[in-house]
Write an enzyme that holds these catalytic residues in place. Sequence first.
Site, PDB file in Angstrom:
ATOM      1  N   CYS A 111     -34.909   4.540  -8.997  1.00  0.00           N
ATOM      2  CA  CYS A 111     -36.267   4.115  -8.596  1.00  0.00           C
ATOM      3  C   CYS A 111     -37.303   5.218  -8.786  1.00  0.00           C
ATOM      4  CB  CYS A 111     -36.261   3.660  -7.146  1.00  0.00           C
ATOM      5  SG  CYS A 111     -35.105   2.333  -6.825  1.00  0.00           S
ATOM      6  N   HIS A 247     -43.517   3.971  -4.593  1.00  0.00           N
ATOM      7  CA  HIS A 247     -42.424   3.058  -4.944  1.00  0.00           C
ATOM      8  C   HIS A 247     -42.360   1.934  -3.904  1.00  0.00           C
ATOM      9  CE1 HIS A 247     -38.635   1.387  -5.903  1.00  0.00           C
ATOM     10  NE2 HIS A 247     -37.951   1.974  -4.943  1.00  0.00           N
ATOM     11  N   ASN A 277     -38.274  -5.048  -4.840  1.00  0.00           N
ATOM     12  CA  ASN A 277     -38.060  -3.709  -5.396  1.00  0.00           C
ATOM     13  C   ASN A 277     -37.559  -3.840  -6.836  1.00  0.00           C
ATOM     14  OD1 ASN A 277     -37.064  -1.214  -6.113  1.00  0.00           O
ATOM     15  ND2 ASN A 277     -36.003  -0.824  -4.196  1.00  0.00           N
TER      16      ASN A 277
HETATM   17  O1  UT7 Z   1     -35.308   2.088  -3.863  1.00  0.00           O
HETATM   18  C1  UT7 Z   1     -34.631   2.431  -2.692  1.00  0.00           C
HETATM   19  C2  UT7 Z   1     -33.802   1.218  -2.310  1.00  0.00           C
HETATM   20  N1  UT7 Z   1     -33.336   1.200  -0.988  1.00  0.00           N
HETATM   21  C3  UT7 Z   1     -34.081   0.881   0.088  1.00  0.00           C
HETATM   22  O2  UT7 Z   1     -35.259   0.693   0.058  1.00  0.00           O
HETATM   23  C4  UT7 Z   1     -33.336   0.673   1.382  1.00  0.00           C
HETATM   24  C5  UT7 Z   1     -34.036   1.220   2.576  1.00  0.00           C
HETATM   25  N2  UT7 Z   1     -33.490   0.550   3.745  1.00  0.00           N
HETATM   26  C6  UT7 Z   1     -33.960  -0.643   4.170  1.00  0.00           C
HETATM   27  O3  UT7 Z   1     -34.884  -1.177   3.585  1.00  0.00           O
HETATM   28  C7  UT7 Z   1     -33.359  -1.236   5.396  1.00  0.00           C
HETATM   29  O4  UT7 Z   1     -32.364  -0.365   5.920  1.00  0.00           O
HETATM   30  C8  UT7 Z   1     -32.742  -2.637   5.125  1.00  0.00           C
HETATM   31  C9  UT7 Z   1     -33.835  -3.647   4.843  1.00  0.00           C
HETATM   32  C10 UT7 Z   1     -31.761  -2.602   3.955  1.00  0.00           C
HETATM   33  C11 UT7 Z   1     -31.982  -3.116   6.358  1.00  0.00           C
HETATM   34  O5  UT7 Z   1     -32.838  -3.137   7.479  1.00  0.00           O
HETATM   35  P1  UT7 Z   1     -32.386  -2.498   8.853  1.00  0.00           P
HETATM   36  O6  UT7 Z   1     -33.488  -2.685   9.797  1.00  0.00           O
HETATM   37  O7  UT7 Z   1     -31.923  -1.091   8.573  1.00  0.00           O
HETATM   38  O8  UT7 Z   1     -31.193  -3.440   9.275  1.00  0.00           O
HETATM   39  P2  UT7 Z   1     -29.671  -3.071   9.570  1.00  0.00           P
HETATM   40  O9  UT7 Z   1     -28.952  -2.685   8.323  1.00  0.00           O
HETATM   41  O10 UT7 Z   1     -29.640  -2.154  10.753  1.00  0.00           O
HETATM   42  O11 UT7 Z   1     -29.109  -4.477  10.022  1.00  0.00           O
HETATM   43  C12 UT7 Z   1     -29.535  -5.116  11.237  1.00  0.00           C
HETATM   44  C13 UT7 Z   1     -28.812  -6.425  11.381  1.00  0.00           C
HETATM   45  C14 UT7 Z   1     -27.313  -6.313  11.191  1.00  0.00           C
HETATM   46  O12 UT7 Z   1     -26.707  -7.232  12.082  1.00  0.00           O
HETATM   47  P3  UT7 Z   1     -26.093  -6.727  13.498  1.00  0.00           P
HETATM   48  O13 UT7 Z   1     -25.074  -5.707  13.120  1.00  0.00           O
HETATM   49  O14 UT7 Z   1     -27.264  -6.145  14.233  1.00  0.00           O
HETATM   50  O15 UT7 Z   1     -25.553  -7.980  14.089  1.00  0.00           O
HETATM   51  C15 UT7 Z   1     -27.071  -6.787   9.781  1.00  0.00           C
HETATM   52  O16 UT7 Z   1     -25.792  -7.333   9.598  1.00  0.00           O
HETATM   53  O17 UT7 Z   1     -29.262  -7.349  10.360  1.00  0.00           O
HETATM   54  C16 UT7 Z   1     -28.129  -7.863   9.653  1.00  0.00           C
HETATM   55  N3  UT7 Z   1     -28.523  -8.126   8.279  1.00  0.00           N
HETATM   56  C17 UT7 Z   1     -29.120  -9.269   7.907  1.00  0.00           C
HETATM   57  N4  UT7 Z   1     -29.466 -10.374   8.586  1.00  0.00           N
HETATM   58  C18 UT7 Z   1     -30.082 -11.355   7.900  1.00  0.00           C
HETATM   59  C19 UT7 Z   1     -28.409  -7.312   7.198  1.00  0.00           C
HETATM   60  N5  UT7 Z   1     -28.921  -7.897   6.110  1.00  0.00           N
HETATM   61  C20 UT7 Z   1     -29.364  -9.119   6.524  1.00  0.00           C
HETATM   62  C21 UT7 Z   1     -30.004 -10.188   5.862  1.00  0.00           C
HETATM   63  N6  UT7 Z   1     -30.345 -11.263   6.579  1.00  0.00           N
HETATM   64  N7  UT7 Z   1     -30.292 -10.157   4.543  1.00  0.00           N
END
Ligand code: UT7
Length: 320
Positions: A111, A247, A277
């Site tokens: 990225c 980005h 993205n």
């Molecule tokens: O170019 C660089 C590319 N990378 C990035 O930009 C990634 C940067 N990180 C992020 O954008 C965020 O960490 C994410 C959007 C990927 C995830 O958001 P988060 O607030 O960090 O969520 P999390 O991983 O802590 O997950 C929270 C909950 C989990 O459930 P439990 O364990 O709380 O029950 C996940 O299983 O959300 C769940 N979850 C989802 N629920 C619905 C994870 N993905 C999804 C989904 N839909 N797509």
Amino acid sequence: MVGKICGTGSYVPPHVMSNDDLAKIVDTNDAWIRERTGIGRRHIIKGETTSYMAGQAALKAVEDSGIDPAQIELILVATSSSETVFPCAACEVQKTIGAVHAAGYDLNAACTGFVLAFNTAQAYISAGIYKTVMVIGADSMSCMVDWTDRSTCILFGDGAGAAILCAEEGEPAFMAAHSDGVKGEALTGLSRHRGGWKPEGEDKESYIHMDGQAVFKFAVRKVPEIIEEVLSKADAELEDIDHFVLHQANRRIIEAVAKRLKTDISKFPMNLEEYANTSAATVPILLDELNRKGQLRRGEKVMLSGFGAGLTWAACLFEW
Ligand code: UT7
């Protein structure tokens, strides 16, 4: 000499996948995706390729600039998802636009790729090596994501953006770039075209692996740091910057960066709701949108910053 942007272009595939469409294939929903990322839709290739998209963006940049493609001396394509390892996408672009006198090569820093390619072009221009350089970011992340992994497949889209830099007298561009290979495992991607690799204990093939929270924290810390670093090289202040073109990975990352820099969010344009993205393509697609809407005025100061796998991060300050 400095490279001034004399033309921009972009291309996204017409096929759109909404959050509701995604909810039909993985356990997710529109509200979760919008709240956690700001993403509403993404454009996905259906038969197009990375180098095709790069070529279309390049054609539009040539048209916008009004230059003869034969004047272009170098084509740099930032990509991590070209459909062929060789010929490189830059040579495909050369063929598409008829840039018969250009050299060309691809550059991969995920990225961060476009900002690093932009910095590379600026360095060539300030050294007097080239006068006219086409810089492109193009990626088809849809070929790399695991469409059964809801934590990653919701984040990405496909597209390409291009900018032509023309040498002029003027204030130099100021730049910085860093990598931290030790933290590389936080975000890894494997090409679908190369079989063989499977993470230990996993039967299914998987492509992008990401520790989302680690990448989130890294971005929120390192992007403000590198912006401050570039400002100090330029002997400039945050208030001097008119547009922070970052980005487009996650709206919350951009908001957190703006907050850390104590800068109004209105200076941080975003279009990730529409495109998600698109990896190396996010920054040039956004630049092209701003340019076409007439939101960039001659003499305004623009700060680019990219971050991503590697881990890598980079920034560039230049005058529009
Ligand atoms: O170019 C660089 C590319 N990378 C990035 O930009 C990634 C940067 N990180 C992020 O954008 C965020 O960490 C994410 C959007 C990927 C995830 O958001 P988060 O607030 O960090 O969520 P999390 O991983 O802590 O997950 C929270 C909950 C989990 O459930 P439990 O364990 O709380 O029950 C996940 O299983 O959300 C769940 N979850 C989802 N629920 C619905 C994870 N993905 C999804 C989904 N839909 N797509």
